[in-house]
Enzyme design. Structure first.
Site, PDB file in Angstrom:
ATOM      1  N   HIS A 181     -60.636 -25.291  -8.386  1.00 34.92           N
ATOM      2  CA  HIS A 181     -59.593 -24.288  -8.640  1.00 34.92           C
ATOM      3  C   HIS A 181     -60.051 -23.366  -9.764  1.00 34.92           C
ATOM      4  O   HIS A 181     -60.635 -23.822 -10.750  1.00 34.92           O
ATOM      5  CB  HIS A 181     -58.295 -25.006  -9.038  1.00 34.92           C
ATOM      6  CG  HIS A 181     -57.189 -24.091  -9.463  1.00 34.92           C
ATOM      7  ND1 HIS A 181     -56.800 -23.937 -10.778  1.00 34.92           N
ATOM      8  CD2 HIS A 181     -56.390 -23.265  -8.736  1.00 34.92           C
ATOM      9  CE1 HIS A 181     -55.793 -23.071 -10.847  1.00 34.92           C
ATOM     10  NE2 HIS A 181     -55.526 -22.653  -9.636  1.00 34.92           N
ATOM     11  N   ASN A 182     -59.807 -22.059  -9.604  1.00 30.43           N
ATOM     12  CA  ASN A 182     -60.216 -21.092 -10.629  1.00 30.43           C
ATOM     13  C   ASN A 182     -61.650 -21.352 -11.092  1.00 30.43           C
ATOM     14  O   ASN A 182     -61.934 -21.495 -12.288  1.00 30.43           O
ATOM     15  CB  ASN A 182     -59.268 -21.144 -11.827  1.00 30.43           C
ATOM     16  CG  ASN A 182     -57.918 -20.522 -11.525  1.00 30.43           C
ATOM     17  OD1 ASN A 182     -57.706 -19.962 -10.453  1.00 30.43           O
ATOM     18  ND2 ASN A 182     -56.988 -20.630 -12.460  1.00 30.43           N
ATOM     19  N   GLU A 211     -63.136 -21.144  -5.536  1.00 28.67           N
ATOM     20  CA  GLU A 211     -62.086 -20.136  -5.555  1.00 28.67           C
ATOM     21  C   GLU A 211     -62.581 -18.886  -6.262  1.00 28.67           C
ATOM     22  O   GLU A 211     -63.232 -18.959  -7.310  1.00 28.67           O
ATOM     23  CB  GLU A 211     -60.836 -20.658  -6.253  1.00 28.67           C
ATOM     24  CG  GLU A 211     -59.672 -19.686  -6.133  1.00 28.67           C
ATOM     25  CD  GLU A 211     -58.363 -20.231  -6.683  1.00 28.67           C
ATOM     26  OE1 GLU A 211     -57.309 -19.791  -6.211  1.00 28.67           O
ATOM     27  OE2 GLU A 211     -58.405 -21.081  -7.588  1.00 28.67           O
ATOM     28  N   ASP A 213     -60.927 -15.264  -7.488  1.00 24.29           N
ATOM     29  CA  ASP A 213     -59.766 -14.385  -7.678  1.00 24.29           C
ATOM     30  C   ASP A 213     -60.255 -12.945  -7.792  1.00 24.29           C
ATOM     31  O   ASP A 213     -60.933 -12.589  -8.761  1.00 24.29           O
ATOM     32  CB  ASP A 213     -59.016 -14.763  -8.956  1.00 24.29           C
ATOM     33  CG  ASP A 213     -58.204 -16.033  -8.781  1.00 24.29           C
ATOM     34  OD1 ASP A 213     -58.360 -16.685  -7.737  1.00 24.29           O
ATOM     35  OD2 ASP A 213     -57.424 -16.368  -9.688  1.00 24.29           O
ATOM     36  N   HIS A 226     -58.737 -14.065 -14.039  1.00 25.42           N
ATOM     37  CA  HIS A 226     -57.396 -14.605 -13.866  1.00 25.42           C
ATOM     38  C   HIS A 226     -56.401 -13.491 -14.154  1.00 25.42           C
ATOM     39  O   HIS A 226     -56.132 -13.163 -15.310  1.00 25.42           O
ATOM     40  CB  HIS A 226     -57.190 -15.794 -14.827  1.00 25.42           C
ATOM     41  CG  HIS A 226     -56.045 -16.675 -14.454  1.00 25.42           C
ATOM     42  ND1 HIS A 226     -55.042 -16.983 -15.322  1.00 25.42           N
ATOM     43  CD2 HIS A 226     -55.756 -17.304 -13.296  1.00 25.42           C
ATOM     44  CE1 HIS A 226     -54.171 -17.782 -14.714  1.00 25.42           C
ATOM     45  NE2 HIS A 226     -54.587 -17.985 -13.488  1.00 25.42           N
ATOM     46  N   GLU A 260     -58.691 -15.480  -3.432  1.00 23.25           N
ATOM     47  CA  GLU A 260     -57.358 -15.114  -3.914  1.00 23.25           C
ATOM     48  C   GLU A 260     -57.421 -13.599  -4.054  1.00 23.25           C
ATOM     49  O   GLU A 260     -57.850 -13.056  -5.075  1.00 23.25           O
ATOM     50  CB  GLU A 260     -57.076 -15.805  -5.243  1.00 23.25           C
ATOM     51  CG  GLU A 260     -55.680 -15.574  -5.781  1.00 23.25           C
ATOM     52  CD  GLU A 260     -54.615 -16.390  -5.065  1.00 23.25           C
ATOM     53  OE1 GLU A 260     -53.454 -15.968  -5.090  1.00 23.25           O
ATOM     54  OE2 GLU A 260     -54.959 -17.434  -4.491  1.00 23.25           O
TER      55      GLU A 260
END
Length: 633
Positions: A181-182, A211, A213, A226, A260
Site C-alpha cells: 500500500h502506498n 500501488e 498514486d 499522497h 490510484e
C-alpha cells in the site's frame, strides 16, 4: 588414548593451525584481524559478541592485542556450543568423529530425515567437513558438525519450500498475492518523502502488487505522491523505469500495478505512453488465447508480465475489437454510486478526515452486509488509451456480495477498506469466502493511519483475500507476519490458497471452522539461543532473554506461550523447555518466535523474531537459534 583418537587430535589441531598461524607471524593480532580470521574459518558470529569477548580477554592484561592461545579461547567461546557438543557425543562413541553410519542415525532420529539418508549424510560430510583427511574417510568431525548445525541446511524452514513447489497453473484469484500500500512512501502519510526506493525495496522482497498514486504534474508529466498532503512528489515516468528494472529481480511471476488514478484524461494518455514505451513487451496489452474471458489466467501463464489494475471503460472484448485503432484523444465515462458511511472508506487517501463519535455509533448499528444510503452519482473520465491497457485486472467498486455475485465478471476486482472488511469477516464470513473464491479482493488500510501503521493481515487471509495491502515501510508484527507468510513457495510472491478458500461451494467460516478443522498436534522443544542481540540498555553485552512462541491463524488457533527468563546471558542462553499446541486449521497458521529482553516486570525490549508458515516448519527435534535467525525482521 588409542592411535585413532591421537591421529584425529593431531589432524584437527594441524588444520586449525594451518589456517590461523600466518596471521600470528608477528606474535599478536588486534580486534579487526580477529574478526577477519573468524570469517576465514567460515564462522557465523555477531560483531557485538566478538567485541565483548575480545575486550574481556585484553582487559586482563591491559593491552589491545591477543596471542594465538587467546584466539583459540575466543574461537571456542563463540563457536563451541555446549548443546552441540552434547548432541555430537550422544552419537559419537569416541567423542571425536561421526562415521557416516553414525551421522545417518543422527539424521533419522533427530532430524527425521528417513528418505535418502545415506546420500544426505555424504552430502553433509562433503559440504561441511573442513578437515580434508576426515572428509576422505567419510567422517564428520565436531568442527564439521558445528558448521552443519549452524547452516541453512539445519534451518527450521523446510528446504523444499525455499523454491517454487506449488501448482502455479490455477487462476490468479486462487492465490494470496504479496501486496503493498502506498508503495512510494518510505515514512508517514502526511509530510514524509516519496521515494523510488519504496518500489525497489518492495520488489526485492518479492512484492507482486504495487500501488501508484497518480496526479497531474507540471509540464504535462504525471507525478506520484499522497494527494492533498505535504508528501514529496516523484515523476510517474521514473517510477515506471524503476519497476521495469526491478520487476523480476526476486520473482518471475506477474507484477500488478494498482493505479490510484487522479489524473486528467490528457495526462492519463501520458501515463499510457510511458507504460508502453518503457515496459515494452513486459506490459500485458492483450488477452492470452481467447478474447472472451471466462476465467483468469494463471501466474504461470503470466510469467514476466506486468499488468495494469485501474478503472476500465467497457469490457475486455470491446478492448480487443479496438486493437490497432487510434484512440488518441478519446475518453469514456464511468458512473459510480457513492454511499455515505464511515466504514465505506471511499477515500483511502484522506488521512485527515475523521468521523464524529455519533456517526460512528450510527454506522455500527447498521447491518454491515447491506449497502448504505445513496448520496450521489460520481462521474469519472478515463482515457481510452489507458483503459485499454487494463486486461485482467479491472477495478470495480464494491457494492455488496449479492451485487458482485449477480453482476461482476471474473476479471473485475474490488478494493475494500479494512474497517468494512473487518465487519464482513465477523458477520458475513461465509459470503466473504464465497466472494474471494471468485474475485480478486484487495484490502487497504483506513485513511486515518497517518503514521503508516498497519492492520493485522491474518484476519483477511483467513477469508481468502488475495491482496492484503500493507505499508511495507513500517516495521512491526504486521509486516513480520507478511514477510513470514511469503517466505513460502520460494518467496515468489504468490501462495496457493487452501482448497476450502478456492472452492466456490465452500462454507468455510474462520469463526466457526466446523468440518474444515484438521487438528494438528505441535510440540516444540526450545533448547537454546546463541549470540542473541544484546540489550540496548546493557553496557556489558548482556540481556535477560525470554522467548514468546505465538500462533496466528483462525481465531480458535490464536495463542501465545512464554518461556522462562534467562538472566544476564545473550551469548548462550539455555532453556530446555517444551511447548505443546493443537492447531485446528494448520493451512492458515503462522508461527512466530519472538525474543525479548525482560527489562522490568511490566515491560520487555524487542531483540528479534522469526515468523514462518506452520506447514513450512521442518519436523526437526532441535530448534537452536543463532544471531542470523533473529535478525530476520
Amino acid at each position: 588414548m588409542t592411535w585413532g583418537r591421537c591421529f584425529l587430535n593431531v589432524i584437527s589441531c594441524t588444520w586449525f593451525l594451518n589456517i590461523i598461524q600466518d596471521e600470528f607471524m608477528n606474535g599478536k593480532i588486534d580486534l579487526d584481524s580477529t574478526m577477519k580470521l573468524l570469517e576465514k574459518l567460515h564462522v557465523t558470529f555477531d560483531v557485538a559478541h566478538v567485541k565483548h569477548v575480545f575486550k574481556k580477554t585484553v582487559d586482563k592484561r591491559k593491552v589491545h592485542t591477543i596471542n594465538i592461545e587467546d584466539f583459540r579461547a575466543i574461537y571456542r567461546t563463540i563457536v563451541h556450543r555446549t548443546e552441540f557438543h552434547e548432541l555430537f557425543c550422544a552419537y559419537s562413541p569416541n567423542r571425536k568423529i561421526l562415521a557416516d553410519t553414525e551421522l545417518i542415525e543422527f539424521l533419522k532420529k533427530e532430524q527425521f530425515q528417513t528418505e535418502d539418508s545415506e546420500i544426505r549424510a555424504l552430502e553433509i560430510i562433503l559440504k561441511y567437513e573442513p578437515v580434508e583427511e576426515v572428509r576422505k574417510r567419510r567422517q564428520l568431525s565436531f568442527e564439521g558438525f558445528i558448521r552443519y548445525m549452524s547452516s541453512e541446511d539445519s534451518s527450521i524452514f523446510k528446504k523444499d519450500h525455499r523454491t517454487v513447489y506449488q501448482d502455479m497453473n490455477h487462476p490468479l484469484c486462487d492465490y494470496f498475492i504479496s501486496s503493498s500500500h502506498n508503495t512510494y512512501l518510505i515514512s508517514d502519510q502526511l509530510i514524509g518523502p516519496s521515494d523510488l526506493f519504496g518500489y525497489i525495496s518492495a520488489l526485492l522482497k518479492g512484492c507482486r502488487c504495487l500501488e501508484i498514486d497518480c496526479w497531474d504534474g507540471s509540464n504535462n508529466e504525471p507525478v506520484v505522491y499522497h494527494g492533498h498532503t505535504l508528501t514529496s512528489k516523484i515523476s510517474f515516468c521514473s517510477v515506471i523505469h524503476v519497476i521495469d528494472k526491478y520487476a523480476f529481480a526476486a520473482s518471475e511471476y506477474p507484477v500488478i500495478l494498482s493505479l490510484e488514478n487522479h489524473c486528467s484524461p490528457k495526462q492519463q494518455e501520458i501515463m499510457a505512453e510511458h507504460l508502453e514505451n518503457i515496459l515494452g513487451d513486459k506490459l500485458l496489452t492483450s488477452t492470452i488465447g481467447d478474447s472472451v474471458v471466462t476465467q483468469l489466467p494463471s501466474p504461470e501463464a503470466l510469467k514476466f508480465k506486468i499488468l495494469v489494475k485501474n478503472k476500465k471503460v467497457g469490457t475486455i472484448e470491446e478492448t480487443m475489437l479496438r486493437k490497432g485503432q487510434d484512440s488518441h484523444g478519446e475518453t469514456g465515462e464511468i458512473f459510480e454510486e457513492e454511499y455515505t458511511s464511515e466504514e465505506d472508506e471511499t477515500d483511502e487517501k484522506a488521512p485527515l478526515q475523521q468521523k464524529s463519535d455519533s456517526s460512528k455509533r450510527k454506522s455500527e448499528n447498521r447491518p454491515s452486509s447491506l449497502p448504505r444510503k445513496k448520496a450521489k452519482m460520481k462521474k469519472i473520465k478515463i482515457a481510452i488509451e489507458l483503459s485499454d491497457l487494463v486486461i485482467y485486472t479491472k477495478s470495480e467498486k464494491f457494492v455488496s456480495f449479492e451485487h458482485s455475485l449477480a453482476n461482476q465478471k471474473c476479471y473485475e476486482n474490488n478494493s475494500i477498506g479494512e474497517v468494512k472488511a473487518r465487519k464482513f469477516v465477523k458477520h458475513s464470513g461465509n459470503e466473504f469466502v464465497s466472494h474471494t473464491s471468485r474475485f480478486i479482493t484487495r484490502i487497504y488500510p483506513k485513511g486515518t493511519r497517518a503514521n503508516s501503521s498497519n492492520y493485522n493481515p491474518q484476519e483477511f487471509w483467513n477469508v481468502g483475500c488475495q491482496m492484503v495491502a500493507l505499508n511495507f515501510q513500517t516495521p512491526g508484527v504486521q509486516m513480520e507476519l507478511q514477510n513470514g507468510k511469503f517466505l513460502d513457495n520460494g518467496g515468489c510472491g504468490y501462495i496457493l490458497k487452501p482448497e476450502f478458500l478456492r472452492n466456490r461451494s465452500s462454507t468455510f467460516n474462520p469463526y466457526n471452522v466446523g468440518r474444515y478443522s484438521k487438528p494438528m498436534s505441535l510440540s516444540i522443544r526450545l533448547i537454546s539461543g546463541h549470540q542473541l542481540p544484546p540489550s540496548n540498555l546493557s553496557k556489558t553485552n548482556k540481556a535477560d532473554p525470554l522467548v514468546q512462541i505465538e500462533i496466528y491463524g483462525v481465531p480458535d488457533d490464536q495463542v501465545k506461550r512464554k518461556s522462562s527468563v534467562i538472566k544476564s546471558n545473550a551469548l548462550s542462553p539455555r532453556w530446555d523447555e517444551t511447548f505443546s499446541f493443537t492447531v485446528q486449521v494448520p493451512e492458515l497458521a503462522l508461527i512466530r518466535f519472538c525474543v525479548e529482553d525482560e527489562i522490568s516486570l511490566v515491560a520487555n525490549e524487542f531483540l528479534g523474531q522469526y515468523t514462518l508458515p506452520l506447514l513450512s516448519l521442518s519436523k526437526v527435534f532441535l530448534l537452536l537459534y543463532q544471531c542470523s535467525s533473529w535478525r530476520l525482521m
